[in-house]
Design an enzyme around this catalytic site. Sequence first.
Site, PDB file in Angstrom:
ATOM      1  N   LYS A 118     -59.434   7.992 -23.209  1.00 28.87           N
ATOM      2  CA  LYS A 118     -58.571   8.362 -22.078  1.00 28.87           C
ATOM      3  C   LYS A 118     -57.130   7.932 -22.310  1.00 28.87           C
ATOM      4  O   LYS A 118     -56.210   8.597 -21.844  1.00 28.87           O
ATOM      5  CB  LYS A 118     -59.117   7.778 -20.769  1.00 28.87           C
ATOM      6  N   LYS A 201     -68.109  15.062 -24.899  1.00 30.78           N
ATOM      7  CA  LYS A 201     -68.871  14.998 -23.645  1.00 30.78           C
ATOM      8  C   LYS A 201     -68.315  15.988 -22.608  1.00 30.78           C
ATOM      9  O   LYS A 201     -67.098  16.180 -22.522  1.00 30.78           O
ATOM     10  CB  LYS A 201     -68.743  13.568 -23.099  1.00 30.78           C
ATOM     11  N   LYS A 204     -65.708  16.042 -16.009  1.00 30.32           N
ATOM     12  CA  LYS A 204     -65.218  16.810 -14.865  1.00 30.32           C
ATOM     13  C   LYS A 204     -63.706  16.985 -14.886  1.00 30.32           C
ATOM     14  O   LYS A 204     -63.182  17.918 -14.311  1.00 30.32           O
ATOM     15  CB  LYS A 204     -65.703  16.212 -13.547  1.00 30.32           C
TER      16      LYS A 204
END
Length: 335
Positions: A118, A201, A204
């Site tokens: 991230k 992965k 969302k």
Amino acid sequence: MTAPQRKNQVMLSAVQPSNKLTIGNYLGALKNWVHHQNDFDCWFFAVNLHAITVRQDPKELREQTYRAVATYIAAGIQPENATLFVQSQVPEHAELAWILNCYSYMGELSRMTQFKDKSQKAGENIPVGLFTYPVLMASDILLYDTDLVPVGADQKQHIELTRDLAIRMNNLYGEDLFKVPQPMIPPVGAKIMSLQEPTAKMSKSDPDPNASVFLSDSDDQIRKKIKRAVTDSGSEIADDDSKPGVKNLLTIQSAITGKSIAEIVTSYTGKQYGHLKGDTAELVVQAVSPLRNEADRLYQERQFLEQVLAQGAQKARERASQTLKRCYDRIGLLR
Ligand code: AQP
């Protein structure tokens, strides 16, 4: 273990309302929550303080939080069986997180895979919250004397850090300060991959809307996304790491139906990728469609949702404040 004994054990899990939930969140976490809600003392919540580790639109964040809770109930979580709440309504989470921050090490937090992923996407100014995210997660878990945390495989590293922190503090302040939790990872569906980049992965917050099937997608959108899913060159349907796109569709089927991947592969002998995509799309539509319709209905029932959350937050604060008091006392903090 018999059911009454298990009911004494605490199960806790959460999802960030950072966007609409995906079938990854459903198959990796939510489905497992529903399956176990009668066996354990369950605490399920929406972690909106985690969601602000990346920028959120305030109105969207508020609405996604209600939407997440509506989705939990639509998936089958019964508020009378499990405590449902929102993280920001229980201030003890942020309070314990500060304490745990003081006992966490820069080195161990720097090793977290999710932080590495991230922070790369965050540009030049990486929020500190992204770095200390796993500490807030440890606080979420330790406040409730949690035994088991049902999560997808991506969260295993954070549970290990939670265990390390609990053991470190117990060594300093007494073995009974924190319960040391265990992860509970489903055998299949633990990691649903992106439909567009099947080595990453499904997330969302992926900026590519075709990468994820959202639990709010229409039947048509689901069919289109799965038909456009990236597969691999060749045509044989096999459970093979060199075919991550095909493997992902097989995993989705297996997680929905409960059939083994080997059994599913056998049923495709002599068939093409098109058959696999078509069948997977229909299975996902069958799983998502009733859930979406019920979540849409509950999402409009704002008074009902607020009542569930108010009751949940009250129960959560009662439990969490006991753990926090114990922690303040042991450390020597006045309360
Ligand atoms: N692709 C996935 N496959 C299986 N399980 C998954 N989970 C998430 N993605 C998958 C599980 O869902 C739970 C809630 O996750 P989260 O929202 O707290 O955080 P996350 O793991 O960071 O989920 P996302 O979807 O990737 O969120 P964003 O994009 O906001 O960061 C966890 O139990 C997780 O394992």
